[in-house]
Design a protein around this motif. Structure first.
Motif, PDB file in Angstrom:
ATOM      1  N   ILE A  58       0.853  -1.094   0.114  1.00 45.63           N
ATOM      2  CA  ILE A  58      -0.220  -0.417   0.294  1.00 45.63           C
ATOM      3  C   ILE A  58       0.965   1.268   0.381  1.00 45.63           C
ATOM      4  O   ILE A  58       0.589   2.194  -1.284  1.00 45.63           O
ATOM      5  N   LEU A  59       2.152   1.680   0.937  1.00 49.66           N
ATOM      6  CA  LEU A  59       2.661   2.407   0.838  1.00 49.66           C
ATOM      7  C   LEU A  59       3.666   2.447  -0.851  1.00 49.66           C
ATOM      8  O   LEU A  59       3.367   3.502  -0.896  1.00 49.66           O
ATOM      9  N   ARG A  60       4.028   1.747  -1.297  1.00 48.22           N
ATOM     10  CA  ARG A  60       4.515   1.745  -2.359  1.00 48.22           C
ATOM     11  C   ARG A  60       3.872   1.885  -3.594  1.00 48.22           C
ATOM     12  O   ARG A  60       4.291   3.069  -4.702  1.00 48.22           O
ATOM     13  N   LYS A  61       2.603   1.665  -3.112  1.00 46.41           N
ATOM     14  CA  LYS A  61       1.274   1.747  -4.212  1.00 46.41           C
ATOM     15  C   LYS A  61       1.694   3.224  -4.206  1.00 46.41           C
ATOM     16  O   LYS A  61       1.202   4.244  -5.833  1.00 46.41           O
ATOM     17  N   GLU A  95       8.182   6.787   0.423  1.00 43.99           N
ATOM     18  CA  GLU A  95       9.244   7.830  -0.205  1.00 43.99           C
ATOM     19  C   GLU A  95       8.994   9.061   0.907  1.00 43.99           C
ATOM     20  O   GLU A  95       9.734   9.984   1.424  1.00 43.99           O
ATOM     21  N   LEU A  96       7.863   9.436   1.834  1.00 44.80           N
ATOM     22  CA  LEU A  96       7.793  10.401   2.461  1.00 44.80           C
ATOM     23  C   LEU A  96       8.702  10.740   3.130  1.00 44.80           C
ATOM     24  O   LEU A  96       9.175  12.426   3.295  1.00 44.80           O
ATOM     25  N   PRO A  97       9.440  10.312   4.189  1.00 44.65           N
ATOM     26  CA  PRO A  97      10.659  10.338   4.813  1.00 44.65           C
ATOM     27  C   PRO A  97      11.433  11.377   4.222  1.00 44.65           C
ATOM     28  O   PRO A  97      12.680  11.676   4.322  1.00 44.65           O
ATOM     29  N   GLN A  98      12.155  11.210   3.118  1.00 46.78           N
ATOM     30  CA  GLN A  98      12.831  11.585   2.338  1.00 46.78           C
ATOM     31  C   GLN A  98      13.070  13.590   2.048  1.00 46.78           C
ATOM     32  O   GLN A  98      13.540  14.026   1.892  1.00 46.78           O
ATOM     33  N   PHE A  99      12.006  13.380   3.099  1.00 43.56           N
ATOM     34  CA  PHE A  99      11.309  15.621   3.028  1.00 43.56           C
ATOM     35  C   PHE A  99      12.762  15.351   4.470  1.00 43.56           C
ATOM     36  O   PHE A  99      12.964  16.906   3.981  1.00 43.56           O
ATOM     37  N   TRP A 100      13.441  14.884   4.655  1.00 42.29           N
ATOM     38  CA  TRP A 100      14.536  14.976   6.443  1.00 42.29           C
ATOM     39  C   TRP A 100      15.511  15.166   4.642  1.00 42.29           C
ATOM     40  O   TRP A 100      16.327  15.793   5.179  1.00 42.29           O
ATOM     41  N   ASN A 101      15.898  13.970   3.694  1.00 47.17           N
ATOM     42  CA  ASN A 101      16.436  14.323   3.281  1.00 47.17           C
ATOM     43  C   ASN A 101      17.047  15.858   2.463  1.00 47.17           C
ATOM     44  O   ASN A 101      18.005  16.176   1.618  1.00 47.17           O
ATOM     45  N   VAL A 102      15.577  16.371   2.052  1.00 43.65           N
ATOM     46  CA  VAL A 102      15.780  17.464   1.559  1.00 43.65           C
ATOM     47  C   VAL A 102      16.424  18.916   1.713  1.00 43.65           C
ATOM     48  O   VAL A 102      17.062  19.625   2.013  1.00 43.65           O
ATOM     49  N   LEU A 103      15.821  18.941   3.489  1.00 39.80           N
ATOM     50  CA  LEU A 103      16.170  19.336   4.075  1.00 39.80           C
ATOM     51  C   LEU A 103      17.078  19.325   4.491  1.00 39.80           C
ATOM     52  O   LEU A 103      18.115  20.742   5.128  1.00 39.80           O
ATOM     53  N   GLY A 116      15.609  13.466  -6.488  1.00 39.49           N
ATOM     54  CA  GLY A 116      14.935  14.259  -5.846  1.00 39.49           C
ATOM     55  C   GLY A 116      13.580  13.228  -5.589  1.00 39.49           C
ATOM     56  O   GLY A 116      13.880  11.617  -5.614  1.00 39.49           O
ATOM     57  N   ILE A 117      12.293  13.577  -4.703  1.00 41.97           N
ATOM     58  CA  ILE A 117      11.962  12.527  -4.515  1.00 41.97           C
ATOM     59  C   ILE A 117      11.129  11.776  -5.256  1.00 41.97           C
ATOM     60  O   ILE A 117      11.004  10.981  -5.119  1.00 41.97           O
ATOM     61  N   THR A 118      11.194  12.645  -6.148  1.00 38.67           N
ATOM     62  CA  THR A 118      10.132  12.554  -7.352  1.00 38.67           C
ATOM     63  C   THR A 118      10.538  13.345  -8.736  1.00 38.67           C
ATOM     64  O   THR A 118      11.698  14.008  -8.167  1.00 38.67           O
TER      65      THR A 118
END
Length: 453
Positions: A343-346, A351-359, A395-397
């Protein structure tokens, strides 16, 4: 890993920002109240918020990257990035608490003094580093040209280590052929090539060759010329000592304004995401993963980022724990993926924790998706210009994902389609393109992406 010398320089640089913050606030008090220190509650509280904002903004805008090789135009854009974010946090506090407690001229004067002193203080700091430079990160450098101007340039970058260029070899304009240049760049891990345009034959076939090498090897090609100092505006070139140079091949994110705009958007978008979405969504996902498959909830994996720098990429864990997670790519109906993980992958929620990588500055909201290290090494050998995707932050996307080029890699063509989209994105980046990709990503998340596995 940073050595002790570099770590101490960063500490000094960080303290410089704090010291200038105190000094600027005191000077603003002097201008407004004729006092260096204003008693009471409002202004000491504002100073405290100011210091906290300085600390936070210093790290998320990566001011620690300022070093001896930083040029004044780059420094100004770096301080602009800091100033925008810092002002956002301070004014947010100012308006949320009670703006009537403060005098507008005090805030305005403080900000102007602070940012002006930051530019001046950092310029002095850079000058100090250049006089005491050692163990600086250097770029392996090849120079093409043979006249006296070229030799003077080579002497300059060889004797001034603070410039950040490590001279490896000099080729005359007639001594490099396609195979020789490619092979030499590969064997000597060349990062930068300088070409003397006064000597260089402006041959379109040769220019195509250089462009191919630049994108295939992900290296910078710069041009030097005796006429640059008199014919170009100072803001349009870089300086290696007294020698002006420019990019031979320019891409949109080479522009400092574009790069700063993209970084500011990344930071603000990520902060808003954590405040308004992650604050309630992450605890829900955390509990479900914990109950469904236990700890750990987050998954960390080494990925290649900009300039092939390796970083830790974060995700919600979607698989059972297994020893192949860093070596075996995910396939459709992969038995390692948990039911909730599917479900998470679909929905791409993993991928949302990667916003920490963005910061942190490792990633951007939009860019080429980062691949596993072994996957990177494999496809870099067999797909032309694969390495060019590391010209920008991952990028995240990305464009490839919203164009449908995601999911299972069955044959090399599947990866080639992704790379072509990534190359198009780098060559044609615009802020509007990023916004369109974000919109299409959100739409795919809501309806579910059929290519997600």
């Amino acid at each position: 890993m940073q050595n002790k010398s570099e770590s101490s320089k960063i500490k000094v640089h960080f303290l410089l920002f704090i010291l200038i913050n105190f000094l600027s606030f005191g000077l603003a008090n002097l201008i407004t109240f004729k006092l260096f220190w204003k008693d009471g509650h409002a202004y000491p509280s504002l100073l405290l918020i100011s210091i906290i904002s300085t600390i936070f903004t210093y790290f998320i805008s990566r001011q620690n990257l300022i070093n001896a090789t930083t040029q004044i135009p780059q420094l100004i854009w770096k301080i602009i990035e800091f100033a925008f974010l810092y002002t956002f946090f301070v004014l947010l506090y100012w308006f949320l608490i009670n703006a009537t407690h403060y005098i507008n001229i005090h805030i305005s004067g403080f900000l102007l003094i602070y940012f002006g002193l930051l530019i001046l203080g950092n310029a002095v700091y850079i000058r100090y580093l250049r006089r005491n430079s050692n163990n600086l990160p250097t770029l392996n450098t090849l120079v093409i040209g043979s006249n006296n101007f070229t030799q003077q340039f080579i002497e300059s970058i060889s004797t001034n280590s603070w410039l950040g260029f490590k001279f490896i070899k000099n080729f005359s304009q007639n001594s490099f052929l396609e195979n020789d240049l490619n092979q030499f760049i590969n064997e000597n891990d060349i990062n930068v090539v300088f070409i003397n345009w006064d000597e260089f034959a402006q041959n379109t076939q040769v220019e195509k060759l250089l462009r191919f090498i630049a994108e295939d090897r992900n290296i910078k090609f710069y041009v030097i010329s005796e006429i640059f100092g008199t014919k170009l505006m100072p803001s349009s070139y870089f300086l290696a000592g007294n020698f002006p140079y420019i990019n031979l091949f320019n891409f949109p994110l080479d522009n400092e304004f574009n790069a700063t705009l993209k970084r500011l958007f990344d930071i603000i978008f990520s902060i808003l995401f954590f405040v308004f979405i992650a604050s309630w969504l992450f605890p829900i996902i955390f509990v479900i993963i914990l109950l469904h498959s236990g700890l750990p909830v987050f998954f960390k994996q080494k990925r290649h980022g900009m300039d092939n720098q390796v970083f830790d990429c974060y995700k919600f864990r979607t698989m059972i724990q297994n020893k192949y997670s860093d070596s075996k790519i995910t396939v459709r109906n992969d038995p390692r993926v948990t039911n909730f993980g599917r479900i998470l992958r679909k929905t791409s929620l993993d991928e949302l924790p990667q916003f920490w990588n963005v910061l942190r500055g490792d990633m951007s909201v939009v860019g080429p998706r980062p691949h596993m290290v072994n996957q990177n090494n494999h496809y870099n050998q067999i797909i032309s210009k694969y390495n060019f995707r590391h010209y920008v932050k991952p990028g995240i996307t990305g464009l490839a994902q919203v164009e449908g080029f995601r999911g299972e890699i069955i044959e090399n063509k599947d990866m080639e389609n992704r790379i072509q989209s990534d190359i198009y994105y780098i060559r044609n980046w615009s802020f509007g393109l990023d916004l369109r990709i974000i919109y299409r990503t959100a739409a795919n998340m809501l309806r579910g992406d059929k290519n997600a596995i």
